[in-house]
Design a protein around this motif. Structure first.
Motif, PDB file in Angstrom:
ATOM      1  N   TYR A   1       1.773  -0.848   9.558  1.00 16.73           N
ATOM      2  CA  TYR A   1       2.414  -0.806   8.250  1.00 16.73           C
ATOM      3  C   TYR A   1       1.425  -1.313   7.216  1.00 16.73           C
ATOM      4  CZ  TYR A   1       3.115  -5.890   8.337  1.00 16.73           C
ATOM      5  OH  TYR A   1       2.921  -7.248   8.375  1.00 16.73           O
ATOM      6  N   SER A   2       1.679  -0.939   5.921  1.00 23.67           N
ATOM      7  CA  SER A   2       0.756  -1.306   4.840  1.00 23.67           C
ATOM      8  C   SER A   2       1.478  -2.178   3.820  1.00 23.67           C
ATOM      9  CB  SER A   2       0.232  -0.045   4.137  1.00 23.67           C
ATOM     10  OG  SER A   2      -0.398   0.816   5.050  1.00 23.67           O
ATOM     11  N   LYS A   3       0.735  -3.147   3.280  1.00 28.09           N
ATOM     12  CA  LYS A   3       1.251  -3.974   2.197  1.00 28.09           C
ATOM     13  C   LYS A   3       0.914  -3.323   0.854  1.00 28.09           C
ATOM     14  CE  LYS A   3       1.687  -8.567   4.184  1.00 28.09           C
ATOM     15  NZ  LYS A   3       1.369 -10.008   3.987  1.00 28.09           N
ATOM     16  N   ARG A   4       1.503  -3.878  -0.189  1.00 23.29           N
ATOM     17  CA  ARG A   4       1.293  -3.292  -1.515  1.00 23.29           C
ATOM     18  C   ARG A   4      -0.161  -3.358  -1.955  1.00 23.29           C
ATOM     19  NH1 ARG A   4       6.522  -5.503  -5.029  1.00 23.29           N
ATOM     20  NH2 ARG A   4       8.125  -4.426  -3.765  1.00 23.29           N
ATOM     21  N   ASP A   5      -0.916  -4.393  -1.484  1.00 26.32           N
ATOM     22  CA  ASP A   5      -2.325  -4.501  -1.872  1.00 26.32           C
ATOM     23  C   ASP A   5      -3.221  -3.551  -1.074  1.00 26.32           C
ATOM     24  OD1 ASP A   5      -2.254  -5.651   0.601  1.00 26.32           O
ATOM     25  OD2 ASP A   5      -3.091  -7.594  -0.001  1.00 26.32           O
ATOM     26  N   GLY A   6      -2.638  -2.745  -0.203  1.00 25.07           N
ATOM     27  CA  GLY A   6      -3.411  -1.780   0.569  1.00 25.07           C
ATOM     28  C   GLY A   6      -3.857  -2.277   1.933  1.00 25.07           C
ATOM     29  N   THR A   7      -3.625  -3.547   2.274  1.00 27.76           N
ATOM     30  CA  THR A   7      -4.011  -4.088   3.581  1.00 27.76           C
ATOM     31  C   THR A   7      -3.110  -3.498   4.668  1.00 27.76           C
ATOM     32  OG1 THR A   7      -4.669  -6.161   2.531  1.00 27.76           O
ATOM     33  CG2 THR A   7      -4.371  -6.174   4.930  1.00 27.76           C
TER      34      THR A   7
ATOM     35  N   LYS B   1       8.259   1.597   8.906  1.00 26.29           N
ATOM     36  CA  LYS B   1       8.552   0.941   7.634  1.00 26.29           C
ATOM     37  C   LYS B   1       9.579  -0.168   7.790  1.00 26.29           C
ATOM     38  CE  LYS B   1       7.501   5.080   4.913  1.00 26.29           C
ATOM     39  NZ  LYS B   1       7.998   6.060   3.915  1.00 26.29           N
TER      40      LYS B   1
END
Length: 501
Positions: free
Chosen positions: A420-426, A407
């Motif tokens: 790691y993941s972005k807020r849009d799920g990517t 993170k």
């Protein structure tokens, strides 16, 4: 009278289309047989380098040296002016020469063994051609410019005039078929090197070189010339080795050749030079002893016929991805067994060591076959633009690369990469450069960072750096960044297309 004799005595099949021997060769053997039945003293003169026949027995002209069976001693005269010469050191004992040669076999990993076995296939060319089974492919040595490809091939495969300024067995890749056909007549029963020297890089080189070798090889295999040879030109009767900077781009060519790739920037000659230091003529001397054993082996044709049938049609061919490649490698297995039989005949090792050597050499050839299948599969994959995406996705799913959740957008200790993941799920993956490229090389995929970017950036998988460079600054460390979500989409889409097709 000779013309009348030829026409009256030849069977009808030979008048129409000789399958193996020409009318002239058949007539020559007939006249020799009739002369041998007479009481007149007859002295034969060899007609060419390599294998010749006298009184129904085979002998070998090795440069200016005659290698004869005991029955022909004193009955064959060497040519007055030999076209090719070879230098021998016959004071070297046979077992010592063979023991020294084993160091040459392992001097350059993955390269020296196939090249030495290609010499054996070259020495057997006319014998195999007479049996109607010969290797229909050739050997390629692929590597960057100045890597030492030509030097290595000429060192191991030139049996004549090795120390001359111009190696007698080398033909430029830009040669015409007529020139090549005339040159290789001197190279009967040996190796012919088609070198990429004096040609520009790229498709022109690959196309001309492939066309030249293909014409020479195919005219040998089916006893026709496809209209490219003149009346005075004959097909090749030698084994072909080519050198080039770029690998195969077409499956049809990859199926007809064996590739020896030079992985490093330059070939390491240290062990080979150590073996050859002060022993310039040991290779020719070893091959002289080996040929002498072949000449004295009365069961050679029977042994070859048994083996070449299996080599030309490998077992379970219909289940193999490439029966042609399997056939080429089978011929090398045959040459390996013949060499090991020679070592056993001179009692070079005890039985246990001999079996261990035989097993190790065959294991190397099996690895060579596996590399050829991988190369062929890469050509299959490159028909669509998602081949690399599929390979990387399978590499990551298999756990070959150690990936950890992070993170902080930084590389945790003792990992190859993090996700790691972005807020849009990517989902994004970040890798250390060295282990990522090493994992690709383990799958036989050799790419530079620039090539990696060229393949993946247009698909939205590879994330460039701020200035378009191939690596990114990831919290103070340089690495490779991939869009995992997009990678899965692309690999699944193209994988489904390939399966449904």
């Amino acid at each position: 009278s000779l013309r009348s004799l030829a026409w009256d005595t030849l069977p009808p099949a030979f008048r129409l289309c000789p399958p193996i021997r020409t009318n002239r060769e058949w007539l020559s053997e007939l006249v020799q047989q009739q002369l041998s039945d007479s009481e007149l003293p007859v002295v034969f003169v060899p007609s060419s380098n390599g294998w010749n026949t006298a009184n129904g027995l085979r002998y070998f002209l090795f440069g200016e040296h005659l290698i004869l069976p005991p029955e022909l001693e004193g009955k064959v005269s060497p040519p007055q002016d030999p076209s090719l010469r070879v230098h021998l050191d016959l004071e070297l004992p046979e077992r010592q020469a063979a023991g020294w040669f084993t160091h040459v076999l392992s001097s350059v990993p993955h390269l020296s063994l196939p090249l030495c076995l290609a010499n054996i296939l070259g020495l057997l060319s006319s014998r195999l051609q007479a049996l109607g089974y010969i290797p229909e492919g050739w050997l390629w040595v692929i590597g960057r410019s100045s890597a030492g490809k030509t030097s290595l091939v000429q060192t191991l495969c030139c049996l004549y005039d090795r120390l001359g300024p111009l190696k007698s067995c080398t033909i430029p890749a830009g040669s015409t078929i007529a020139y090549a056909a005339s040159k290789i007549q001197l190279l009967r029963d040996t190796v012919c090197i088609v070198d990429d020297k004096a040609l520009t890089e790229g498709g022109t080189l690959a196309g001309r070189q492939t066309a030249l070798i293909d014409s020479l090889v195919r005219s040998t295999t089916n006893n026709t010339t496809r209209g490219v040879f003149g009346r005075k030109e004959k097909p090749a009767c030698c084994y072909i080795i080519g050198t080039a900077e770029s690998g195969f781009q077409a499956e049809s060519v990859a199926n007809r050749g064996i590739v020896l790739e030079v992985m490093n920037e330059r070939i390491d000659f240290s062990l080979l030079n150590e073996s050859l230091d002060g022993n310039h003529h040991h290779l020719e001397t070893f091959w002289f002893y080996f040929i002498r054993w072949l000449v004295g082996n009365q069961e050679l044709d029977t042994w070859l016929l048994t083996r070449v049938q299996a080599a030309a049609h490998p077992e379970a061919s219909h289940e193999l991805e490439s029966p042609r490649i399997a056939s080429h490698i089978s011929f090398f297995h045959m040459a390996c067994d013949l060499m090991m039989d020679y070592f056993n005949s001179i009692e070079l090792w005890n039985q246990r060591d001999s079996e261990q050597w035989r097993s190790n050499l065959h294991a190397q050839l099996n690895q060579l076959y596996e590399r050829q299948v991988v190369l062929l599969s890469r050509l299959h994959e490159k028909k669509d633009s998602g081949w690399l995406a599929r390979a990387i996705a399978e590499l990551i799913r298999s756990g070959t690369l150690k990936i950890i959740e992070s993170k902080r957008l930084a590389f945790p200790p003792q990992c190859d990469g993090f996700r790691y993941s972005k807020r849009d799920g990517t989902v994004y993956l970040c890798f250390h450069t060295a282990p990522f490229l090493h994992a690709l090389e383990h799958r036989e995929i050799f790419l530079t960072l620039h090539e990696l970017k060229q393949n993946l950036a247009p698909l939205g998988i590879f994330i460039r750096g701020s200035c378009g460079e191939a690596t990114r600054n990831i919290n103070g460390e340089r690495g490779i960044m991939l869009n995992w979500t997009r990678l899965v989409e692309v690999s699944s889409t193209f994988g489904h297309q390939k399966y449904s097709t």
